[in-house]
Design an enzyme around this catalytic site. Structure first.
Site, short mmCIF file in Angstrom:
data_model
loop_
_atom_site.label_atom_id
_atom_site.label_comp_id
_atom_site.label_asym_id
_atom_site.label_seq_id
_atom_site.Cartn_x
_atom_site.Cartn_y
_atom_site.Cartn_z
N SER A 120 -14.53 -4.44 1.61
CA SER A 120 -13.64 -5.32 2.28
C SER A 120 -14.43 -5.88 3.82
CB SER A 120 -12.20 -4.60 2.69
OG SER A 120 -11.21 -5.27 3.02
N ASP A 174 -5.99 -7.32 -6.66
CA ASP A 174 -5.98 -6.81 -5.35
C ASP A 174 -5.17 -7.71 -4.45
OD1 ASP A 174 -6.80 -6.70 -2.55
OD2 ASP A 174 -9.00 -6.58 -3.22
N HIS A 205 -6.71 -2.75 -4.15
CA HIS A 205 -7.95 -3.14 -3.10
C HIS A 205 -8.52 -1.55 -2.99
CE1 HIS A 205 -9.62 -5.32 0.00
NE2 HIS A 205 -9.34 -4.27 0.86
#
Length: 224
Positions: A120, A174, A205
């Site tokens: 991320s 996600d 995610h």
């Protein structure tokens, strides 16, 4: 430890390390977040590898109401049609990662034996730093992420890492960073001629076990 260096969690191999993986966590997490992933790897497949998990600095995050948390940069907006990342924060974190690379060099690990990895926000910093790094790295592992400051990459890219192996992976469902947004980053890298290996998985995610197996295979190749 040099006061300028970020605090880190480290996992050392049983014998002196000849390779390093510097792995950056996501927003609001810390260096312990991906520590358990190393337990999932068959480390006999890898050369003696040190895993370095830095803690991001504490900073206010605009999209979270200015709440202070561990973050590699401020996120200014939830709108994926405009710039979301704070450029000054990206550059500051990239400089801190460069300092960690330099420390690995001082400990005997050449740039060509170092992988920059991240999830991320951490993956965004790994991509930003690695593609501008002046010496060839072993590879870049960018998970559930995107290319930050994408409009400056073509002009700022380092020739040494034009052919660095890139592993990007994203969850099809996600809800934090939409799949299509990350895929555009992958397409940008491919259009610029980077050696991109793209994976997607039926997840949100997160990481999944199939992804961990693919990461292990890739690390075994690029760290060989």
């Amino acid at each position: 430890m040099n006061a300028a260096l970020l605090p880190v969690v480290e996992i050392e191999p049983a014998v002196p390390a000849t390779r390093s993986v510097i792995w950056l966590h996501g927003l609001g997490a810390d260096g312990h977040d991906f520590e358990p992933v190393v337990d999932e790897f068959d480390l006999d497949r890898l050369p003696p590898t040190r895993f370095v998990f830095p803690h991001a600095p504490m900073r206010a995050v605009t999209i979270n109401g200015g709440y202070v948390m561990r973050a590699w940069y401020d996120i200014l907006s939830m709108d994926f049609s405009e710039r979301r990342e704070d450029p000054a924060g990206v550059l500051e974190s990239a400089a801190q990662v460069e300092a960690l690379i330099a420390r690995e060099n001082a400990r005997g690990i050449a740039d060509g034996h170092i992988v920059l990895a991240g999830f991320s926000q951490g993956g965004a910093i790994a991509l930003h730093t690695a593609l501008r790094h002046p010496r060839r790295l072993a590879g870049v592992l960018a998970l559930s992420t995107y290319v930050p400051l994408a409009d400056t990459l073509a002009a700022e890219a380092a020739p040494a890492n034009r052919d660095v192996p890139l592993f990007m992976a994203h969850g099809l469902g996600d809800p934090v960073i939409p799949y299509a947004f990350s895929r555009r980053s992958g397409d940008l890298l491919a259009d610029l001629g980077y050696a991109l290996e793209w994976h997607d998985y039926p997840m949100d995610h997160a990481l999944c076990l199939e992804e961990v197996r693919h990461i292990e295979d890739w690390l075994a190749r690029v760290l060989a």
